[in-house]
Design a protein around this motif. Structure first.
Motif, mmCIF file in Angstrom:
data_model
loop_
_atom_site.group_PDB
_atom_site.id
_atom_site.type_symbol
_atom_site.label_atom_id
_atom_site.label_comp_id
_atom_site.label_asym_id
_atom_site.label_seq_id
_atom_site.Cartn_x
_atom_site.Cartn_y
_atom_site.Cartn_z
ATOM 1 N N ASP A 121 0.832 -1.211 0.000
ATOM 2 C CA ASP A 121 0.000 0.000 0.000
ATOM 3 C C ASP A 121 0.865 1.260 0.000
ATOM 4 O O ASP A 121 0.570 2.239 -0.697
ATOM 5 C CB ASP A 121 -0.909 -0.004 1.230
ATOM 6 C CG ASP A 121 -1.984 -1.077 1.141
ATOM 7 O OD1 ASP A 121 -2.246 -1.555 0.016
ATOM 8 O OD2 ASP A 121 -2.546 -1.441 2.190
ATOM 9 N N THR A 122 1.952 1.218 0.778
ATOM 10 C CA THR A 122 2.853 2.372 0.830
ATOM 11 C C THR A 122 3.501 2.612 -0.524
ATOM 12 O O THR A 122 3.574 3.761 -1.003
ATOM 13 C CB THR A 122 3.938 2.150 1.894
ATOM 14 O OG1 THR A 122 3.324 1.948 3.167
ATOM 15 C CG2 THR A 122 4.878 3.339 1.969
ATOM 16 N N ARG A 124 2.341 1.793 -3.431
ATOM 17 C CA ARG A 124 1.320 2.262 -4.377
ATOM 18 C C ARG A 124 1.041 3.755 -4.172
ATOM 19 O O ARG A 124 0.897 4.520 -5.137
ATOM 20 C CB ARG A 124 0.045 1.442 -4.207
ATOM 21 C CG ARG A 124 -0.992 1.664 -5.304
ATOM 22 C CD ARG A 124 -2.218 0.787 -5.111
ATOM 23 N NE ARG A 124 -1.870 -0.616 -5.157
ATOM 24 C CZ ARG A 124 -1.921 -1.439 -4.097
ATOM 25 N NH1 ARG A 124 -2.287 -0.984 -2.917
ATOM 26 N NH2 ARG A 124 -1.611 -2.709 -4.217
ATOM 27 N N GLU A 125 0.964 4.191 -2.902
ATOM 28 C CA GLU A 125 0.702 5.608 -2.621
ATOM 29 C C GLU A 125 1.863 6.484 -3.075
ATOM 30 O O GLU A 125 1.657 7.559 -3.656
ATOM 31 C CB GLU A 125 0.455 5.777 -1.120
ATOM 32 C CG GLU A 125 -0.846 5.136 -0.636
ATOM 33 C CD GLU A 125 -0.945 5.118 0.872
ATOM 34 O OE1 GLU A 125 0.000 5.634 1.535
ATOM 35 O OE2 GLU A 125 -1.946 4.589 1.409
ATOM 36 N N ASP A 128 1.828 6.860 -6.894
ATOM 37 C CA ASP A 128 0.865 7.863 -7.355
ATOM 38 C C ASP A 128 1.424 9.272 -7.148
ATOM 39 O O ASP A 128 1.274 10.146 -8.018
ATOM 40 C CB ASP A 128 -0.456 7.705 -6.595
ATOM 41 C CG ASP A 128 -1.173 6.405 -6.958
ATOM 42 O OD1 ASP A 128 -0.881 5.860 -8.052
ATOM 43 O OD2 ASP A 128 -1.999 5.935 -6.157
#
Length: 420
Positions: A121-122, A124-125, A128
């Motif tokens: 998740d980290t 992916r953030e 972005d």
């Protein structure tokens, strides 16, 4: 960095592409594979997907072969913890200890995949954010983190295959030199060192239980205990005949020789749960220990030899300082050997019902180590190769072990051989 994942590390073995059936099986088990492409920054990098929904998806069944349903595993851990708080739980210490070990394994698995999910998740953030700001430095940092995540997920993925009945146990490894005199005995000692170094690299404890020294060099045979969680599940990939091609250091003409040695791996028996041995079935002899050890071991009959009459199995142990310790260790080895005989009997019965041929013992080598005229280590079961035999013989066998474990997955059902 390649478009299909992180760059190869040094002379790591090359592993053939897995069959597509495995990918489908992993999808059913809720693990989305991912790749990290080249990070040559040109505006927005051509990223592919990062992991999605690692812990669980509605399609993952509670009975999944790989035990990847994390909510189900968490629920089982909580149930076992509740049972452990009940009165009478420790009335049966052996069963209680097994339950506590199961709780520890379940918690470790859940926490491992939860950490991977947070890491994904980290990444992916940050990806972005790097896209929005055209930040090349941040993009490189994401690439480095994602490569680390890839390696961690691959290691965790391999662990999912370890679903055999005894995979989670410690292991007892036996090494036997083949025909070939000093060359074969020296080769057996090289394999003993390789497996000892591998065990150390994984954080396992290793202990030499017994060794028969060669007249000129090396060992005729040796028994090694590798203690740690899933030690047997991993080291079983080394079972079979190992072949060495090199210029012989024991030949005056320095000619090229081929040597063979056999590696056996047994799951360590836990008490008498799996194998019960009647005192009437065994004969125990004592004798003076040979080799290094000091005056007490040399003059006293501390070494122990046990014969199991129903099967003809003989085990010895002479490395401990007391006869009692050698006897207990020999009984542990005997239980493991009897357990292995039972597993082989069941496997032969399954193969007979399925109409398959069962290869026995010394039929063919599983891996070749060529040191001359070129350098190559090749696993004949999976096709995995390395051009750095020195590193392999120093214990860097994890890529070969991983290739073997993943090769046992049925491309149709997605289940490992041990679960079928």
């Amino acid at each position: 960095m390649s478009a299909n994942g992180p760059p190869p590390r040094g002379d790591a073995p090359t592993i053939p592409q897995r069959k597509t059936g495995y990918t489908h099986a992993c999808k059913r088990a809720s693990m989305a594979r991912y790749t990290i492409p080249s990070l040559r920054y040109t505006g927005i990098p051509p990223w592919t997907t990062l992991p999605h929904d690692l812990p669980h998806s509605p399609s993952a069944s509670a009975g999944s072969w790989c035990g990847f349903d994390l909510p189900a595993q968490l629920a089982e851990a909580e149930r076992l913890e509740a049972d452990s708080a009940k009165p009478g739980f420790w009335d049966d210490p052996q069963t209680a200890q097994q339950a506590m070990r199961r709780i520890t394994r379940l918690r470790a698995t859940v926490e491992r995949w939860q950490r991977l999910q947070v890491h994904a998740d980290t990444c992916r953030e940050l990806l972005d954010l790097a896209r929005e700001s055209d930040d090349e430095v941040m993009a490189q940092q994401v690439a480095d983190d994602a490569a680390t995540l890839f390696n961690e997920a691959e290691e965790a993925e391999t662990a999912l295959v370890l679903s055999g009945e005894y995979d989670e146990r410690s292991a007892i490894v036996a090494i036997h030199a083949g025909a070939g005199g000093a060359d074969a005995q020296d080769w057996a000692q090289m394999l003993l060192r390789m497996l000892t170094r591998w065990a150390e690299s994984r954080g396992y404890a290793s202990r030499l239980l017994d060794a028969s020294r060669g007249e000129e060099a090396g060992i005729k045979s040796a028994t090694l205990e590798i203690s740690g969680e899933f030690a047997y599940g991993y080291v079983k990939a080394e079972r079979g005949v190992h072949r060495l091609v090199r210029l012989s250091p024991f030949d005056a003409a320095h000619a090229r020789h081929t040597s063979f040695a056999l590696v056996e791996a047994l799951p360590e028996a836990e008490g008498d749960v799996d194998v019960r041995i009647s005192p009437d079935e065994v004969s125990i002899e004592t004798f003076g220990a040979s080799g290094p050890g000091g005056q007490h071991m040399q003059k006293s009959s501390t070494a122990v030899r046990i014969l199991h009459h129903p099967t003809g199995t003989v085990v010895t142990c002479q490395n401990e300082r007391s006869q009692l310790q050698n006897r207990e260790t020999a009984m542990t080895i005997l239980r493991s050997r009897l357990m292995e005989l039972e597993l082989e009997r069941r496997a032969e019965e399954r193969a007979r019902l399925k109409g398959e041929h069962v290869a026995v013992g010394w039929g063919s080598q599983i891996r070749s180590y060529v040191l001359h005229p070129y350098k190559l280590v090749k696993d004949h079961r999976t096709g995995a190769e390395s051009t750095n035999p020195d590193a392999v013989l120093d214990g860097a066998i994890d890529p070969f072990v991983r290739a073997y474990l993943l090769s046992g997955i049925d491309p149709q059902s997605g289940a490992p051989e041990s679960a079928r």
